[in-house]
Design a protein around this motif. Structure first.
Motif, PDB file in Angstrom:
ATOM      1  N   UNK A  38       0.836  -1.198   0.000  1.00 56.45           N
ATOM      2  CA  UNK A  38       0.000   0.000   0.000  1.00 56.45           C
ATOM      3  C   UNK A  38       0.873   1.252   0.000  1.00 56.45           C
ATOM      4  N   UNK A  39       1.938   1.220   0.786  1.00 55.07           N
ATOM      5  CA  UNK A  39       2.863   2.360   0.842  1.00 55.07           C
ATOM      6  C   UNK A  39       3.497   2.610  -0.527  1.00 55.07           C
ATOM      7  N   UNK A  40       3.907   1.543  -1.186  1.00 57.51           N
ATOM      8  CA  UNK A  40       4.537   1.686  -2.505  1.00 57.51           C
ATOM      9  C   UNK A  40       3.588   2.320  -3.505  1.00 57.51           C
ATOM     10  N   UNK A  41       2.330   1.883  -3.485  1.00 54.53           N
ATOM     11  CA  UNK A  41       1.340   2.456  -4.401  1.00 54.53           C
ATOM     12  C   UNK A  41       1.026   3.900  -4.018  1.00 54.53           C
ATOM     13  N   UNK A  42       1.014   4.179  -2.727  1.00 53.22           N
ATOM     14  CA  UNK A  42       0.681   5.537  -2.254  1.00 53.22           C
ATOM     15  C   UNK A  42       1.724   6.552  -2.707  1.00 53.22           C
ATOM     16  N   UNK A  43       3.013   6.209  -2.568  1.00 50.84           N
ATOM     17  CA  UNK A  43       4.046   7.176  -2.943  1.00 50.84           C
ATOM     18  C   UNK A  43       4.196   7.284  -4.458  1.00 50.84           C
ATOM     19  N   UNK A  44       3.667   6.304  -5.199  1.00 52.88           N
ATOM     20  CA  UNK A  44       3.712   6.385  -6.660  1.00 52.88           C
ATOM     21  C   UNK A  44       2.769   7.451  -7.204  1.00 52.88           C
ATOM     22  N   UNK A  45       1.778   7.808  -6.394  1.00 48.76           N
ATOM     23  CA  UNK A  45       0.868   8.880  -6.784  1.00 48.76           C
ATOM     24  C   UNK A  45       1.553  10.209  -6.473  1.00 48.76           C
ATOM     25  N   UNK A  46       1.793  11.000  -7.505  1.00 46.49           N
ATOM     26  CA  UNK A  46       2.522  12.258  -7.345  1.00 46.49           C
ATOM     27  C   UNK A  46       3.884  11.971  -6.699  1.00 46.49           C
ATOM     28  N   UNK A  47       4.602  11.027  -7.286  1.00 44.77           N
ATOM     29  CA  UNK A  47       5.841  10.513  -6.707  1.00 44.77           C
ATOM     30  C   UNK A  47       6.916  11.590  -6.540  1.00 44.77           C
ATOM     31  N   UNK A  48       6.970  12.534  -7.472  1.00 44.20           N
ATOM     32  CA  UNK A  48       7.986  13.596  -7.375  1.00 44.20           C
ATOM     33  C   UNK A  48       7.764  14.419  -6.116  1.00 44.20           C
ATOM     34  N   UNK A  49       6.515  14.804  -5.893  1.00 49.67           N
ATOM     35  CA  UNK A  49       6.171  15.602  -4.712  1.00 49.67           C
ATOM     36  C   UNK A  49       6.450  14.831  -3.425  1.00 49.67           C
ATOM     37  N   UNK A  50       6.005  13.572  -3.382  1.00 43.14           N
ATOM     38  CA  UNK A  50       6.179  12.782  -2.159  1.00 43.14           C
ATOM     39  C   UNK A  50       7.659  12.467  -1.908  1.00 43.14           C
ATOM     40  N   UNK A  51       8.410  12.240  -2.967  1.00 43.22           N
ATOM     41  CA  UNK A  51       9.848  11.990  -2.801  1.00 43.22           C
ATOM     42  C   UNK A  51      10.541  13.217  -2.231  1.00 43.22           C
ATOM     43  N   UNK A  52      10.093  14.397  -2.662  1.00 44.47           N
ATOM     44  CA  UNK A  52      10.671  15.636  -2.142  1.00 44.47           C
ATOM     45  C   UNK A  52      10.359  15.798  -0.657  1.00 44.47           C
ATOM     46  N   UNK A  53       9.106  15.464  -0.274  1.00 43.18           N
ATOM     47  CA  UNK A  53       8.723  15.539   1.135  1.00 43.18           C
ATOM     48  C   UNK A  53       9.569  14.577   1.963  1.00 43.18           C
ATOM     49  N   UNK A  54       9.724  13.346   1.440  1.00 42.31           N
ATOM     50  CA  UNK A  54      10.496  12.342   2.162  1.00 42.31           C
ATOM     51  C   UNK A  54      11.947  12.790   2.335  1.00 42.31           C
ATOM     52  N   UNK A  55      12.501  13.374   1.284  1.00 39.64           N
ATOM     53  CA  UNK A  55      13.889  13.854   1.359  1.00 39.64           C
ATOM     54  C   UNK A  55      14.021  14.982   2.378  1.00 39.64           C
ATOM     55  N   UNK A  56      13.046  15.905   2.380  1.00 38.98           N
ATOM     56  CA  UNK A  56      13.066  16.995   3.347  1.00 38.98           C
ATOM     57  C   UNK A  56      12.929  16.472   4.774  1.00 38.98           C
ATOM     58  N   UNK A  57      12.082  15.450   4.943  1.00 38.96           N
ATOM     59  CA  UNK A  57      11.888  14.867   6.268  1.00 38.96           C
ATOM     60  C   UNK A  57      13.179  14.248   6.776  1.00 38.96           C
TER      61      UNK A  57
END
Length: 282
Positions: free
Chosen positions: A244-263
């Protein structure tokens, strides 16, 4: 390893739903030698049950009838692995069995529906007790890092009190291997009655769960594994959460990857600050 769908986990997940006669039939197929000629008449005679009972059993497993069931059963007959000679081999063999079961129970459409729920939720409350509580805490730890507003509750009183504080847009995600944890069921029922979305992760399917759960996610049971006691009980739930997590971050992956990197950067800065203050002369 090529994963193939198996009927066995389906039988196991629905075992508690069966009548005594159906459990007798289930036990037969859970232990059956697939090299034997299996037809409805021979099974009925061997078990001293009616053919109608066998047909009802097949339908309760989700098949149109016995013919469809037996085709699927024979096609997915479990491959017998030699017993491990060491504890390490036993643990790895058990994990492999568990992965095969999880794949057999996986419903990709359901995963997509749950992801959509998460995307459309204003807030998510993940709850569970005991080993299932670890799964709830892990869900919060992972999803909060990609921007999901989520809290996890593992205390009985807090789980029950949450039923009072539910708000519009809330989604309740609950975890219980047995499917019978009273506090968790209490919150799910009250959330459903108040029009909130509810998702339940469990290894034991039951018709009444579908009355107050929008999604019942079946996870692999450790009960029927030869060395299931060697595996952490929350692992089957964490496995589905990973999907579920993998599918969730695939939605708007660029944005979520940026959030994860900032976190991660923020957390690393906290650690750097801690080292700085500890290194200062006093």
């Amino acid at each position: 390893m090529i994963y193939e769908k198996s009927v066995i986990p389906i039988i196991e997940s629905k075992y508690t739903l069966f009548t005594n006669t159906e459990k007798k039939i289930a036990d037969y197929f859970l232990q059956c030698d697939t090299n034997m000629d299996i037809n409805i008449q021979s099974v009925a005679e061997k078990l001293y049950v009616s053919q109608a009972s066998i047909s009802r059993f097949a339908k309760k497993c989700g098949f149109v009838g016995f013919r469809e069931f037996i085709f699927a059963y024979l096609d997915s007959a479990r491959v017998k692995k030699p017993n491990g000679n060491t504890t390490t081999q036993n643990v790895f063999n058990t994990y492999q069995d568990l992965l095969n079961k999880a794949y057999s129970l996986l419903d990709n459409d359901q995963v997509q529906r749950i992801v959509k729920m998460l995307v459309n939720s204003k807030k998510v409350i993940a709850v569970g007790k005991g080993s299932s509580g670890y799964a709830a805490s892990e869900m919060e730890s992972r999803f909060v890092r990609v921007g999901l507003d989520i809290d996890s509750l593992t205390d009985s009183d807090r789980i029950r009190m949450q039923s009072v504080f539910l708000k519009d847009g809330d989604t309740v995600i609950a975890f219980s291997i047995s499917g019978k944890t009273e506090d968790v069921i209490f919150l799910l029922k009250h959330a459903h009655d108040r029009g909130k979305r509810t998702v339940f992760f469990t290894a034991a399917d039951s018709p009444h769960l579908h009355e107050f759960c929008d999604e019942v996610v079946l996870v692999a049971s450790l009960e029927y594994l030869e060395n299931g006691n060697l595996i952490s009980p929350q692992f089957p739930m964490l496995l589905v959460l990973d999907l579920i997590y993998s599918e969730y971050i695939n939605i708007d992956s660029v944005y979520k990857s940026a959030i994860l990197e900032d976190t991660v950067t923020t957390l690393n800065k906290k650690e750097d600050d801690r080292r700085f203050y500890l290194a200062r002369p006093r």
